[in-house]
Design a protein around this motif. Structure first.
Motif, short mmCIF file in Angstrom:
data_model
loop_
_atom_site.label_atom_id
_atom_site.label_comp_id
_atom_site.label_asym_id
_atom_site.label_seq_id
_atom_site.Cartn_x
_atom_site.Cartn_y
_atom_site.Cartn_z
N PRO A 33 37.73 -16.06 16.74
CA PRO A 33 38.35 -14.77 17.07
C PRO A 33 39.63 -14.56 16.29
N GLY A 34 39.90 -13.32 15.94
CA GLY A 34 41.09 -13.02 15.17
C GLY A 34 42.13 -12.25 15.96
N HIS A 35 41.94 -12.09 17.25
CA HIS A 35 42.89 -11.36 18.06
C HIS A 35 43.07 -12.09 19.38
N ASP A 36 43.82 -11.51 20.29
CA ASP A 36 44.10 -12.14 21.59
C ASP A 36 44.76 -13.50 21.40
N ILE A 37 45.73 -13.56 20.49
CA ILE A 37 46.42 -14.82 20.21
C ILE A 37 47.04 -15.40 21.48
N GLY A 38 47.65 -14.55 22.30
CA GLY A 38 48.35 -15.03 23.48
C GLY A 38 47.45 -15.61 24.55
N PHE A 39 46.12 -15.51 24.39
CA PHE A 39 45.20 -16.03 25.39
C PHE A 39 44.43 -17.25 24.88
N ARG A 40 44.73 -17.71 23.68
CA ARG A 40 44.05 -18.86 23.11
C ARG A 40 44.90 -20.10 23.28
N ALA A 41 44.29 -21.20 23.67
CA ALA A 41 45.00 -22.44 23.93
C ALA A 41 45.64 -22.96 22.64
N PRO A 42 46.77 -23.66 22.75
CA PRO A 42 47.41 -24.20 21.54
C PRO A 42 46.48 -25.06 20.71
N GLU A 43 45.66 -25.91 21.37
CA GLU A 43 44.78 -26.78 20.62
C GLU A 43 43.66 -26.01 19.92
#
Length: 414
Positions: free
Chosen positions: A154-164
């Motif tokens: 995915p290329g969006h929703d950065i704030g919902f993706r886990a750091p790892e």
């Protein structure tokens, strides 16, 4: 699972627009949602996707899960997954009504935890756009599938993706729990835990997600246990994220758990509770897509404009103060130009940071890509073109930027 039926009256849905389509199937007149993939499925990926869909078909019969039932080849050559057409997404709901009440957020979290537990496969993209509501008001989770996301991250929703996931492309149950925590934060606060700041570069946004602790939810009616649970789910260490989310949401709720599949009908902490009403009966099985599409489009939240990054790399050689750690200084060595590849090396006064590399081609916008915790990397470049480079990091405070370095006589902004 490929079907050859033509689809008409395609209406863009989703965020970004066009990532899903509402459509009417010719002949049957049935209304569907088509999740559009960014490319064709190769044979191996297609087999993995079909295997995941078969595994999900059983749990979807009883759990709050919406699963695709067919792979559709669209007339323009794109591939899509066909699934049930729901009436609203979580971002649309929050855009219309604001944050959910605490009981409704608990019910939502319980439904999502049940879906993740019952699915038997990694979701891989627990983001607000994948949280939908049926006409009855029942919340459901859709778009399961690590196979598709391995092929097209995915290329969006950065704030919902886990750091790892950002750093190492890890997709597992612990990363799904991080997404659940971010959704609970959004439901309770009305904003994601790490929203993009005005004018912020994507790379700096990513670094904040990787390094900064999640902010506390500012609500007077928020139970302490619920705020603690959200914080635990958003822990940077995936091993510390709790696995018993559903049990804690059901057992700790002040007024007890709601029945499975109960509608979420109360929006916002100050809104009066509405009485549960029986679902409105639809006059025909085939809902008029024009009406459904208009409602969906009108309820879709406004597109958020993300300002482009500045055309040249910024510079800073001074250490940045940090509220959560020592000051950081960065030093980027002279780049090694190898024609179509440039080798970058740098040093930092603080070990173990996450770094981003700024790349500014002459005459083009600068970009920042995350490279993790390494202190050397190779960057693909166009032979003969001038470039400026910088390294960026954060220790929980303001991002630190090294002095820029040039190749081929580029004039870097100081």
């Amino acid at each position: 699972m490929t079907i050859d039926d033509e689809y008409r009256d395609l209406v863009p849905l989703g965020d970004p627009p066009g990532s899903a389509l509402a459509a009417v199937q010719a002949g049957s007149g049935a209304a569907w949602a088509l999740k559009v993939l960014p490319g064709r499925l190769d044979r191996r990926t297609r087999g993995e996707v079909e295997a995941e869909l078969r595994r999900l078909a059983g749990p979807a019969a009883t759990a709050p899960i919406v699963v695709a039932d067919a792979i559709v080849e669209l007339p323009d050559g794109r591939t899509a997954l066909r699934r049930e057409l729901c009436t609203q997404s979580l971002p649309e709901l929050i855009e219309a009504f604001g944050p959910l009440s605490v009981p409704d957020a608990i019910a939502l979290g319980g439904a999502l935890a049940e879906a993740l537990s019952a699915a038997g496969v990694v979701h891989g993209g627990v983001t607000p756009g994948n949280v939908l509501f049926r006409e009855s008001g029942e919340p459901v989770l859709t778009d399961f599938g690590a196979a598709v996301r391995r092929a097209w991250p995915p290329g969006h929703d950065i704030g919902f993706r886990a750091p790892e996931t950002i750093r190492d492309a890890v997709l597992d149950a612990r990363a799904d729990r991080y997404g659940l925590g971010a959704i609970l934060h959004l439901a309770l606060a009305g904003t994601p835990p790490f929203p993009a700041r005005p004018g912020e570069r994507d790379g700096d946004h990513l670094l904040r997600v990787l390094t900064e602790p999640p902010p506390a939810i500012d609500r007077d009616d928020l139970p302490a246990w619920l705020g603690e649970l959200v914080g635990e789910l958003l822990d940077k260490n995936p091993d510390r994220r709790p696995a018993d989310v559903g049990a804690r949401l059901a057992g700790a709720a002040s007024d007890g758990p709601r029945p499975a599949g109960a509608p979420i009908i109360e929006f916002g902490p100050e809104r009066p509770r509405r009485l549960t009403q029986p679902p409105v009966l639809v006059a025909a099985v085939a809902v008029l897509l024009a009406v459904v599409a208009v409602l969906l489009v009108l309820n879709r939240p406004k597109d958020m404009d993300v300002p482009p990054p500045p055309p040249a790399a910024a510079s800073s050689a001074a250490p940045a103060p940090s509220a959560s750690g020592p000051a950081v200084t960065l030093a980027l060595a002279d780049p090694v130009d190898r024609g179509d590849v440039v080798t970058l090396r740098w040093t930092s006064s603080v070990p173990g940071l996450d770094y981003g590399i700024g790349v500014a081609p002459e005459g083009a916008e600068a970009t920042v890509r995350i490279v993790g915790r390494v202190t050397t990397t190779d960057v693909r470049v166009e032979p003969g073109r001038r470039y400026c480079f910088e390294v960026r990091a954060t220790n929980g405070g303001k991002p630190v930027v090294s002095a820029p370095k040039a190749i081929r006589g580029a004039a870097c902004r100081q």
